[in-house]
Scaffold this active site. Structure first.
Site, PDB file in Angstrom:
ATOM      1  N   GLU A 149      59.362  33.860  51.723  1.00 25.26           N
ATOM      2  CA  GLU A 149      59.177  34.915  52.732  1.00 25.26           C
ATOM      3  C   GLU A 149      58.341  34.412  53.909  1.00 25.26           C
ATOM      4  OE1 GLU A 149      61.000  37.472  52.381  1.00 25.26           O
ATOM      5  OE2 GLU A 149      61.367  37.627  50.225  1.00 25.26           O
ATOM      6  N   CYS A 197      78.404  40.520  57.847  1.00 25.92           N
ATOM      7  CA  CYS A 197      78.904  39.495  58.770  1.00 25.92           C
ATOM      8  C   CYS A 197      78.609  39.939  60.203  1.00 25.92           C
ATOM      9  CB  CYS A 197      80.400  39.279  58.572  1.00 25.92           C
ATOM     10  SG  CYS A 197      81.386  40.699  59.091  1.00 25.92           S
TER      11      CYS A 197
END
Ligand code: ADP
Ligand code: MG
Length: 192
Positions: free
Chosen positions: A89, A183
């Site tokens: 992260e 996408c």
């Protein structure tokens, strides 16, 4: 002569397998009997929910890790005999992480940083793009688009089932919202 350090970056949207790939490399380092230390930014509340002291992947893999508040703390926490330092992260760290990583690598450490390259708006996320530029090795992973099943390079943020607007805050830790991989064609950021 000290060992030569290097930086590896693992990036891509949520669910692309960054943490799984990080853990795979760490397990291999352990098999090679190298000392490994793993850190994550203390701001990431997902780990608080699942119990402090681990990085966890969506597929269920986990690896012992320690939370850090600021990038500078890593220099204090790294031990002399550590060969591999991993950071998950990485997007939540401040820009100090760039100099900290440089110092660690110069000292011979293999640093592996995983993190989101873009936020839910598709904008560069924190220090990750600059880390990508510094890296010897860069892997940009893709997830699966939840709308069409094609490879997904983006993270869609949903609030009440609807795409979050561009002006919503980037970091809402622990809020009951949803993120999914999408996408380019299905990634939506309403801007009004
Ligand atoms: P990241 O750290 O990039 O968020 P993880 O390593 O935690 O990713 O999780 C990857 C795993 O998430 C995959 O192996 C798969 O089991 C699961 N997964 C859930 N949703 C998706 C998705 N839309 N595309 C790909 N994998 C997904
Ligand atoms: Mg992850």
């Amino acid at each position: 002569m000290p060992a030569t350090g290097s930086l590896e970056v693992i990036t891509g949207p949520m669910f692309s397998g960054k943490t799984d790939e990080l853990i795979r490399r760490l397990r291999r380092a352990r098999i090679a009997r190298q000392k490994v230390q793993v850190f994550y930014p203390a701001v990431d509340s997902r780990y608080a929910e699942s119990g402090f002291g681990k990085v966890t992947s969506h597929a269920g893999a986990e690896f012992d890790a320690a939370p850090v508040r600021a990038a500078q703390d890593l220099l204090r926490l790294v031990e002399d005999d550590t060969s591999v330092m991993a950071i998950d992260e990485a997007q939540f760290f401040d820009d100090d992480i760039l100099r900290v990583v440089e110092r660690l690598v110069a000292g011979g450490v293999r640093v592996i940083a995983a993190g989101l390259d873009t936020d839910f708006r598709g904008e560069p996320f924190g220090p990750v793009p600059a880390l990508m530029a510094q890296a010897e090795r860069l892997d940009k992973l893709q997830a699966i688009c939840m709308q069409c099943g094609e490879p997904a390079s983006r993270t869609q943020r949903l609030i009440g089932g609807k795409p979050a607007g561009a002006h919503d805050p980037v970091v809402v830790v622990g809020a009951g919202e949803l993120y999914e991989a999408r996408c380019r064609a299905h990634h939506k950021v309403p801007r009004e």
